[in-house]
Design an enzyme around this catalytic site. Sequence first.
Site, PDB file in Angstrom:
ATOM      1  CE  LYS A  62      -4.184  -1.973   1.785  1.00 64.46           C
ATOM      2  NZ  LYS A  62      -3.660  -3.327   2.144  1.00 64.46           N
ATOM      3  CB  ALA A  64       0.594   5.788   0.907  1.00 63.43           C
ATOM      4  CG  ASP A  65       6.839   7.854   1.710  1.00 58.65           C
ATOM      5  OD1 ASP A  65       7.124   9.069   1.614  1.00 58.65           O
ATOM      6  OD2 ASP A  65       7.105   7.166   2.706  1.00 58.65           O
ATOM      7  N   PRO A  67       7.101  10.319  -4.293  1.00 60.41           N
ATOM      8  CG  PRO A  67       6.515  11.520  -6.195  1.00 60.41           C
ATOM      9  CD  PRO A  67       6.637  11.660  -4.707  1.00 60.41           C
ATOM     10  CE1 TYR A  68      15.508   8.025  -4.904  1.00 60.68           C
ATOM     11  CE2 TYR A  68      15.262   8.350  -2.530  1.00 60.68           C
ATOM     12  CZ  TYR A  68      15.984   7.867  -3.618  1.00 60.68           C
ATOM     13  OH  TYR A  68      17.166   7.219  -3.409  1.00 60.68           O
ATOM     14  CB  THR A  69      10.056   7.250  -0.236  1.00 63.61           C
ATOM     15  OG1 THR A  69      10.750   8.456   0.075  1.00 63.61           O
ATOM     16  CG2 THR A  69      10.248   6.235   0.863  1.00 63.61           C
ATOM     17  CB  ALA A 171     -12.106 -12.446   8.229  1.00 59.74           C
ATOM     18  N   GLY A 174     -17.642  -9.437   3.596  1.00 59.81           N
ATOM     19  CA  GLY A 174     -17.930  -8.890   2.263  1.00 59.81           C
ATOM     20  C   GLY A 174     -18.819  -9.826   1.454  1.00 59.81           C
TER      21      GLY A 174
HETATM   22  P1  BMP Z   1      -8.832 -11.038   5.251  1.00 66.36           P
HETATM   23  O1  BMP Z   1      -9.538 -11.886   4.180  1.00 66.36           O
HETATM   24  O2  BMP Z   1      -8.132 -11.872   6.266  1.00 66.36           O
HETATM   25  O3  BMP Z   1      -9.723  -9.994   5.828  1.00 66.36           O
HETATM   26  O4  BMP Z   1      -7.624 -10.269   4.523  1.00 66.36           O
HETATM   27  C1  BMP Z   1      -7.840  -9.246   3.617  1.00 66.36           C
HETATM   28  C2  BMP Z   1      -6.547  -8.775   3.021  1.00 66.36           C
HETATM   29  O5  BMP Z   1      -6.827  -7.736   2.079  1.00 66.36           O
HETATM   30  C3  BMP Z   1      -5.568  -8.181   4.017  1.00 66.36           C
HETATM   31  O6  BMP Z   1      -4.258  -8.452   3.560  1.00 66.36           O
HETATM   32  C4  BMP Z   1      -5.836  -6.687   3.942  1.00 66.36           C
HETATM   33  O7  BMP Z   1      -4.698  -5.924   4.247  1.00 66.36           O
HETATM   34  C5  BMP Z   1      -6.208  -6.514   2.469  1.00 66.36           C
HETATM   35  N1  BMP Z   1      -7.119  -5.386   2.198  1.00 66.36           N
HETATM   36  C6  BMP Z   1      -8.345  -5.279   2.835  1.00 66.36           C
HETATM   37  O8  BMP Z   1      -8.729  -6.125   3.639  1.00 66.36           O
HETATM   38  N2  BMP Z   1      -9.137  -4.210   2.547  1.00 66.36           N
HETATM   39  C7  BMP Z   1      -8.786  -3.229   1.667  1.00 66.36           C
HETATM   40  O9  BMP Z   1      -9.548  -2.314   1.441  1.00 66.36           O
HETATM   41  C8  BMP Z   1      -7.544  -3.366   1.009  1.00 66.36           C
HETATM   42  C9  BMP Z   1      -6.733  -4.443   1.280  1.00 66.36           C
HETATM   43  O10 BMP Z   1      -5.590  -4.580   0.645  1.00 66.36           O
END
Ligand code: BMP
Length: 212
Positions: A62, A64-65, A67-69, A171, A174
């Site tokens: 992810k 989010a820094d 551009p160089y980093t 978990a 969704g």
């Molecule tokens: P899990 O199915 O255990 O909830 O894992 C979801 C994975 O997706 C994790 O690695 C989390 O960092 C990533 N993730 C997320 O859950 N929601 C986002 O909006 C973006 C993600 O990258």
Amino acid sequence: MRKKVDIVLALDVLERDKALKVANEVKAYISHIKVNYPIVLSCGVKIIGELSKIKPVIADFKIADIPYTSSLIARIAFENGAKAVIVHGFAGRETVEAVLDVAREFDGEVYVVTELTSSEEFFREISDKIAKMAVELGCHGIIAPSTRPERVKALRRIVGDMKILCPGIGAQGGSLEVVRYATHIIVGRAIYNSENPKKSVEEICKKVSQLD
Ligand code: BMP
């Protein structure tokens, strides 16, 4: 309606042995392995190369820094065998461009987070703009929340044929309905915390096939 969705294993485990065991158990059912800070900070960056022998690895740093980093982070991921990196769209066009420049050197892909599954509070006003930017810059995909399927549907209209990877299945509660708009679902705990990861991923595949 999409007929097929790929499963990305989010391997947020801290032990190398468990990571390799789970990945090997479910490799026939997944398209990619996604690594995030927990596994890389615990096992070291070389874990990317080890897992790449099982399936292509997406490095979910992810980014989010500035551009160089950001370009340094992307380079480390690709040099260690990642096939794709994830960048935060809110970091801005310059950062995403810097990551894309590095990705091109490695023939790699860049996926842009539009909004997080856990919160839309600040993302509500910017996620459509982020998706448009991802299209304009020629990114390869976006990350969109399976916890808000109506948003995935709306983002699909913006990004056309681009890949959409949806975390949050299992978990986070969704909805699998997003397979209608997504190319990939990202699943972590529902697989790696299961007593039988293979059976759990098979059940997800079955549920997806019953949706069509
Ligand atoms: P899990 O199915 O255990 O909830 O894992 C979801 C994975 O997706 C994790 O690695 C989390 O960092 C990533 N993730 C997320 O859950 N929601 C986002 O909006 C973006 C993600 O990258």
